[in-house]
Design a protein around this motif. Structure first.
Motif, PDB file in Angstrom:
ATOM      1  N   MET A  86       0.763  -1.116  -0.142  1.00  0.00           N
ATOM      2  CA  MET A  86      -0.012  -0.029   0.080  1.00  0.00           C
ATOM      3  C   MET A  86       1.206   1.330  -0.093  1.00  0.00           C
ATOM      4  SD  MET A  86      -2.757   1.121  -0.389  1.00  0.00           S
ATOM      5  CE  MET A  86      -4.094   0.373   0.464  1.00  0.00           C
ATOM      6  N   ILE A  87       1.700   1.291   0.340  1.00  0.00           N
ATOM      7  CA  ILE A  87       3.003   2.463   1.411  1.00  0.00           C
ATOM      8  C   ILE A  87       3.210   2.314  -0.561  1.00  0.00           C
ATOM      9  CG2 ILE A  87       4.949   3.374   2.067  1.00  0.00           C
ATOM     10  CD1 ILE A  87       2.648   2.963   4.136  1.00  0.00           C
ATOM     11  N   ASP A  88       4.088   1.723  -1.302  1.00  0.00           N
ATOM     12  CA  ASP A  88       4.828   1.401  -2.154  1.00  0.00           C
ATOM     13  C   ASP A  88       3.476   1.971  -3.938  1.00  0.00           C
ATOM     14  OD1 ASP A  88       7.711   1.334  -3.754  1.00  0.00           O
ATOM     15  OD2 ASP A  88       6.773  -0.754  -4.377  1.00  0.00           O
ATOM     16  N   LEU A  89       2.418   1.960  -2.957  1.00  0.00           N
ATOM     17  CA  LEU A  89       1.763   1.786  -4.321  1.00  0.00           C
ATOM     18  C   LEU A  89       1.405   3.858  -4.764  1.00  0.00           C
ATOM     19  CD1 LEU A  89      -0.754   0.930  -6.602  1.00  0.00           C
ATOM     20  CD2 LEU A  89      -2.895   0.713  -4.479  1.00  0.00           C
ATOM     21  N   TRP A  90       1.415   4.506  -3.267  1.00  0.00           N
ATOM     22  CA  TRP A  90       0.639   5.079  -3.096  1.00  0.00           C
ATOM     23  C   TRP A  90       1.964   6.540  -4.328  1.00  0.00           C
ATOM     24  CZ3 TRP A  90       4.182   9.783  -3.495  1.00  0.00           C
ATOM     25  CH2 TRP A  90       3.897  11.292  -3.844  1.00  0.00           C
TER      26      TRP A  90
ATOM     27  N   ASN B 258      -1.341   5.984  -6.301  1.00  0.00           N
ATOM     28  CA  ASN B 258      -1.994   5.772  -7.130  1.00  0.00           C
ATOM     29  C   ASN B 258      -3.205   4.726  -5.831  1.00  0.00           C
ATOM     30  OD1 ASN B 258      -1.302   6.290  -9.447  1.00  0.00           O
ATOM     31  ND2 ASN B 258      -0.131   4.558  -9.363  1.00  0.00           N
ATOM     32  N   TRP B 259      -3.441   5.251  -4.406  1.00  0.00           N
ATOM     33  CA  TRP B 259      -4.467   4.982  -3.794  1.00  0.00           C
ATOM     34  C   TRP B 259      -5.403   4.789  -4.071  1.00  0.00           C
ATOM     35  CZ3 TRP B 259      -2.251   7.859   1.348  1.00  0.00           C
ATOM     36  CH2 TRP B 259      -0.502   7.115   2.466  1.00  0.00           C
ATOM     37  N   PRO B 260      -6.120   4.200  -3.464  1.00  0.00           N
ATOM     38  CA  PRO B 260      -7.475   3.982  -3.474  1.00  0.00           C
ATOM     39  C   PRO B 260      -8.306   5.074  -2.924  1.00  0.00           C
ATOM     40  CG  PRO B 260      -6.974   1.819  -1.944  1.00  0.00           C
ATOM     41  CD  PRO B 260      -5.992   2.843  -2.580  1.00  0.00           C
ATOM     42  N   ALA B 261      -7.802   5.509  -1.935  1.00  0.00           N
ATOM     43  CA  ALA B 261      -8.314   6.743  -1.263  1.00  0.00           C
ATOM     44  C   ALA B 261      -7.158   7.446  -0.193  1.00  0.00           C
ATOM     45  CB  ALA B 261      -9.452   5.962  -0.385  1.00  0.00           C
ATOM     46  N   SER B 262      -7.041   8.773  -0.266  1.00  0.00           N
ATOM     47  CA  SER B 262      -6.460   9.478  -0.500  1.00  0.00           C
ATOM     48  C   SER B 262      -6.351   9.657   0.960  1.00  0.00           C
ATOM     49  CB  SER B 262      -7.399  11.401  -0.312  1.00  0.00           C
ATOM     50  OG  SER B 262      -6.940  11.575  -1.862  1.00  0.00           O
ATOM     51  N   TRP B 263      -6.607   9.063   2.352  1.00  0.00           N
ATOM     52  CA  TRP B 263      -6.886   8.367   3.609  1.00  0.00           C
ATOM     53  C   TRP B 263      -6.388   7.240   3.618  1.00  0.00           C
ATOM     54  CZ3 TRP B 263     -10.464  11.778   5.625  1.00  0.00           C
ATOM     55  CH2 TRP B 263     -11.241  12.992   5.136  1.00  0.00           C
TER      56      TRP B 263
ATOM     57  N   THR C  79      -8.943   3.833   4.110  1.00  0.00           N
ATOM     58  CA  THR C  79      -8.277   2.952   3.526  1.00  0.00           C
ATOM     59  C   THR C  79      -7.931   2.301   4.711  1.00  0.00           C
ATOM     60  OG1 THR C  79      -8.302   3.390   1.395  1.00  0.00           O
ATOM     61  CG2 THR C  79      -7.529   0.971   1.755  1.00  0.00           C
ATOM     62  N   PRO C  80      -8.599   1.103   5.576  1.00  0.00           N
ATOM     63  CA  PRO C  80      -7.600   0.014   6.319  1.00  0.00           C
ATOM     64  C   PRO C  80      -6.552  -0.498   6.137  1.00  0.00           C
ATOM     65  CG  PRO C  80      -9.943  -1.006   5.972  1.00  0.00           C
ATOM     66  CD  PRO C  80      -8.913   0.495   4.737  1.00  0.00           C
ATOM     67  N   VAL C  81      -6.008  -1.201   6.249  1.00  0.00           N
ATOM     68  CA  VAL C  81      -4.331  -1.761   6.496  1.00  0.00           C
ATOM     69  C   VAL C  81      -4.471  -2.195   6.902  1.00  0.00           C
ATOM     70  CG1 VAL C  81      -2.754  -1.994   4.804  1.00  0.00           C
ATOM     71  CG2 VAL C  81      -3.856  -0.544   4.022  1.00  0.00           C
ATOM     72  N   GLU C  82      -4.182  -3.965   7.808  1.00  0.00           N
ATOM     73  CA  GLU C  82      -3.267  -4.373   8.810  1.00  0.00           C
ATOM     74  C   GLU C  82      -1.971  -5.249   9.026  1.00  0.00           C
ATOM     75  OE1 GLU C  82      -5.261  -6.938  12.264  1.00  0.00           O
ATOM     76  OE2 GLU C  82      -6.126  -6.953  10.677  1.00  0.00           O
ATOM     77  N   ILE C  83      -1.052  -4.705   9.768  1.00  0.00           N
ATOM     78  CA  ILE C  83       0.402  -5.421   9.838  1.00  0.00           C
ATOM     79  C   ILE C  83      -0.274  -6.336  10.678  1.00  0.00           C
ATOM     80  CG2 ILE C  83       2.717  -5.696  10.720  1.00  0.00           C
ATOM     81  CD1 ILE C  83       2.848  -2.380   9.994  1.00  0.00           C
ATOM     82  N   PHE C  84       0.240  -7.810  11.009  1.00  0.00           N
ATOM     83  CA  PHE C  84       0.229  -8.744  11.793  1.00  0.00           C
ATOM     84  C   PHE C  84       1.372  -9.240  12.633  1.00  0.00           C
ATOM     85  CE2 PHE C  84      -3.137  -9.439   8.118  1.00  0.00           C
ATOM     86  CZ  PHE C  84      -4.297  -9.138   8.650  1.00  0.00           C
ATOM     87  N   GLU C  85       1.217 -10.360  13.334  1.00  0.00           N
ATOM     88  CA  GLU C  85       2.762 -10.702  14.224  1.00  0.00           C
ATOM     89  C   GLU C  85       2.493 -11.652  13.421  1.00  0.00           C
ATOM     90  OE1 GLU C  85       3.400  -9.515  16.818  1.00  0.00           O
ATOM     91  OE2 GLU C  85       1.911  -9.336  18.240  1.00  0.00           O
ATOM     92  N   PRO C  86       4.464 -11.572  13.327  1.00  0.00           N
ATOM     93  CA  PRO C  86       5.289 -11.704  12.164  1.00  0.00           C
ATOM     94  C   PRO C  86       5.206 -13.886  12.556  1.00  0.00           C
ATOM     95  CG  PRO C  86       6.073 -10.520  13.673  1.00  0.00           C
ATOM     96  CD  PRO C  86       5.407 -10.755  14.653  1.00  0.00           C
ATOM     97  N   ASP C  87       5.935 -14.011  11.424  1.00  0.00           N
ATOM     98  CA  ASP C  87       5.893 -15.853  11.550  1.00  0.00           C
ATOM     99  C   ASP C  87       7.315 -16.026  11.730  1.00  0.00           C
ATOM    100  OD1 ASP C  87       7.337 -15.074   8.958  1.00  0.00           O
ATOM    101  OD2 ASP C  87       6.144 -15.964   7.428  1.00  0.00           O
TER     102      ASP C  87
END
Length: 236
Positions: free
Chosen positions: A37-41, A43-48, A149-157
């Motif tokens: 998502m960060i890399d997509l900027w 061209n985000w699906p929304a400005s926030w 636009t919600p984006v989640e970081i999960f606990e790592p493997d």
């Protein structure tokens, strides 16, 4: 055998600088969507965008990467509460870090998002949890937050945790034997926050005791941290 204890004679805490560039961000299944998502900027699906994840998961690192890309201003909750919202969005991009921390002024955040909308500015918000658990008392603010636009970081493997441990030690100019990394990995809580705590404790105690970082030494640190968490030892 008595309880494991930390050396009370702590050395002067020397700050270390974590590598925070784009190339330093360690990717895995738990954080790939957030990185993408960060890399997509721009061209985000929304400005926030609202980036949520546990302590130490890499939210600040991603925010720093986006700041380098966008020229965004990083705003703490304290600065948000006392600043003119128009000036905060003047660069066309703004980062609100730890938006769910205590002390947030809901009205100030609401005004900032309104100013961002009027200026057509991009906004990246970081938090540990989703807005529904923030205790938001202003209905209009909750309506604005639902536009993110919600984006989640999960606990790592395990693979990512292993890489994180290596990086955290390297940030401190330390290179333990791979067997030490594996020893920690097999015995730690499965979170980046736990990795941060262990590496910090190992670094400080190695300096305090003039010790080499070996498996027995690390075992002592992990035991002491566990006992501290259970309230059976003194302060770290």
């Amino acid at each position: 055998m008595g309880s494991a204890k930390f050396n009370d004679q702590m050395p002067l805490h020397l700050p270390h600088e974590a590598a925070m560039g784009r190339e330093d961000f360690l990717r895995g299944p738990s954080n790939q969507a957030a990185f993408d998502m960060i890399d997509l900027w721009p061209n985000w699906p929304a400005s926030w965008v609202l980036l949520a994840g546990p302590v130490g998961a890499g939210k600040s690192h991603l925010a720093k990467i986006w700041q380098e890309m966008s020229g965004a201003q990083i705003v703490t909750i304290d600065a948000l509460n006392r600043s003119d919202p128009t000036s905060l969005v003047s660069a066309g991009a703004v980062i609100i870090e730890d938006a769910d921390c205590p002390g947030r002024d809901d009205t100030a955040l609401f005004h900032l998002l309104n100013a961002a909308r009027e200026a057509r500015a991009f906004v990246l918000i970081t938090a540990r949890n989703w807005p529904e658990s923030w205790g938001v008392t202003l209905p209009d603010l909750m309506s604005r937050l639902r536009l993110t636009t919600p984006v989640e970081i999960f606990e790592p493997d395990d693979e990512l945790l292993r890489s994180v441990l290596v990086k955290l030690f390297a940030d401190r100019q330390l290179m333990p034997d791979p067997s030490v990394i594996e020893y920690i990995l097999m015995r730690m809580e499965r979170s980046i926050g736990a990795a941060l705590k262990i590496v910090e404790a190992v670094d400080r105690q190695a300096l305090a005791q003039h010790r080499t970082i070996t498996r027995p030494f690390v075992a002592m640190i992990i035991k002491a941290l566990s006992e501290e968490a259970e309230g059976s030892t003194g302060d770290l």
